[in-house]
Enzyme design. Structure first.
Site, PDB file in Angstrom:
ATOM      1  N   LYS A 242     -32.782 -54.928 -38.744  1.00 32.41           N
ATOM      2  CA  LYS A 242     -32.037 -53.663 -38.685  1.00 32.41           C
ATOM      3  C   LYS A 242     -30.810 -53.672 -39.591  1.00 32.41           C
ATOM      4  CE  LYS A 242     -33.881 -51.866 -34.417  1.00 32.41           C
ATOM      5  NZ  LYS A 242     -33.657 -51.431 -33.018  1.00 32.41           N
TER       6      LYS A 242
ATOM      7  N   ARG B 245     -38.700 -57.681 -29.757  1.00 32.99           N
ATOM      8  CA  ARG B 245     -39.495 -56.785 -30.606  1.00 32.99           C
ATOM      9  C   ARG B 245     -39.191 -57.152 -32.057  1.00 32.99           C
ATOM     10  NH1 ARG B 245     -39.142 -51.729 -33.199  1.00 32.99           N
ATOM     11  NH2 ARG B 245     -41.095 -50.518 -33.061  1.00 32.99           N
TER      12      ARG B 245
END
Length: 379
Positions: free
Chosen positions: A317, A352
């Protein structure tokens, strides 16, 4: 928000004083005074009390100043929070059996069936659909992913929504192939990453056992999850992918997210979803600054006070790029692995991730160090 919320903010022996954060009571100032009179070090921070105390002292203080039903509810919340901190990560109940998480986090491999994925830019879609996505999913499963999360709509900051028909066309063929009776081993749990009730319904009909919802639990989606009997990941988010980074004004990001997840759990249960089928996700990267993401990653042990598996989705991210001096998405592997190792040590339930093979190796080492157990080291 209904009823007392208690968060454990630090470890300790079962009968020793430890830091508690309390909110959701009607008479906060009265509880502060009664709790302080018991000898606890307690202060008020906005609509929360932060005190260092034994659970018995907190319960006695609540009994002196709160209504009987509210005091009993606070006691249950406090004792449940203590137990959740100390107990193994609970299982996640799914239609085809429980996902055991006590031995370390399960890896959720990401398969973005979109032309605008922030990570791969649409490598598996639209060309050679659905075969390219299915091949990727099977590779991730072979590398150690217990869950494959199939998504047909990008939720990166600034992303535009996708209409229902297009999202269904992207994800259903992939899920059908992965869930088919003759699909090769290993057969992972298939998760659908969606915010749309009809997409969730058709994905479950195609074989998905888990709904991963980044929208904060709209009633129509909760109804689908309850009716179909699948597992559910409830994630914290503000706004929409288009505007969520304009909503980062928190008083206390850990406290605000914890309270929102507590409220979400209660809404899920009220909608008919048993707690045993729910996992919680603090929403790393969703309406959060770099500092707020870091605070939530540090708070994984506190989030365990909710009593449900904690899902951590930090992989690749943008906040990692900022921590790594502006590194591009392709150059964030080390940052992703650092997050995975720390979350493993803090007993997150699910990670995840995009990079399953590398993460599985990092988790193996982190588990061995955290366990300090020769059996784990020899495994």
């Amino acid at each position: 928000m209904v009823g007392p919320i208690v968060r454990v903010a630090g470890a300790g022996l079962p009968e020793a004083p430890r830091p508690f954060v309390v909110s959701g009571v009607r008479s906060l100032e009265e509880l502060r005074a009664a709790w302080a009179a018991s000898g606890a070090r307690v202060r008020r921070e906005g609509n929360r009390l932060v005190g260092t105390s034994t659970v018995e002292a907190l319960v006695r203080a609540a009994g002196r100043c709160l209504r009987d039903d509210e005091a009993r509810s606070l006691e249950r919340a406090a004792r449940d929070a203590i137990a959740a901190w100390a107990d193994p990560t609970p299982t996640l109940e799914l239609p085809q059996g429980a996902l055991e998480l006590a031995g370390g986090p399960a890896l959720m491999g990401i398969v973005n069936v979109t032309p605008d994925s922030f990570f791969d830019g649409g490598v598996v879609y639209p060309g050679n659909h659905p075969d390219a996505a299915v091949r990727l999913a099977r590779r991730l499963a072979a590398e150690g992913a217990a869950i494959i999360d199939v998504g047909g709509e990008s939720t990166r900051p600034g992303a535009d929504p996708v209409d229902e028909a297009e999202e269904l066309a992207r994800v259903v063929p992939v899920i059908e192939a992965l869930a088919a009776a003759n699909a090769p081993e290993p057969k992972p749990v298939v998760s659908i990453d969606t915010m749309k009730p009809e997409v969730a319904r058709q994905a479950v009909a195609a074989g998905a056992q888990l709904v991963n919802d980044v929208s904060g639990g709209p009633p129509e989606l909760l109804e689908v999850v309850a009716r179909t009997g699948v597992g559910y990941v409830f994630m914290h988010r503000r706004g929409t992918p288009k505007d969520m980074q304009q909503h980062v004004d928190y008083g206390d990001v850990v406290g605000d997210v914890f309270d929102a997840l507590t409220d979400g759990l209660r809404r899920c249960v009220a909608a008919g979803i048993p707690e045993s089928r729910i996992a919680v996700d603090p929403g790393i990267g969703f309406a959060k600054t770099v500092a707020q993401n870091c605070a939530l990653l540090r708070a994984v042990p506190e989030l365990r006070s909710l009593g449900r598996p904690v899902v951590v989705g930090a992989s690749r991210k943008s906040f990692l790029g900022k921590l790594l001096d502006g590194e591009s998405t392709a150059d964030r592997l080390e940052g992703s692995l650092a997050c995975a190792a720390l979350a493993t040590a803090d007993r997150a339930g699910v990670l995840r991730v995009h990079d399953v093979a590398e993460t599985a190796r990092a988790v193996r080492v982190a588990r061995a160090i955290a366990a300090a157990d020769d059996a784990v080291v020899r495994a």
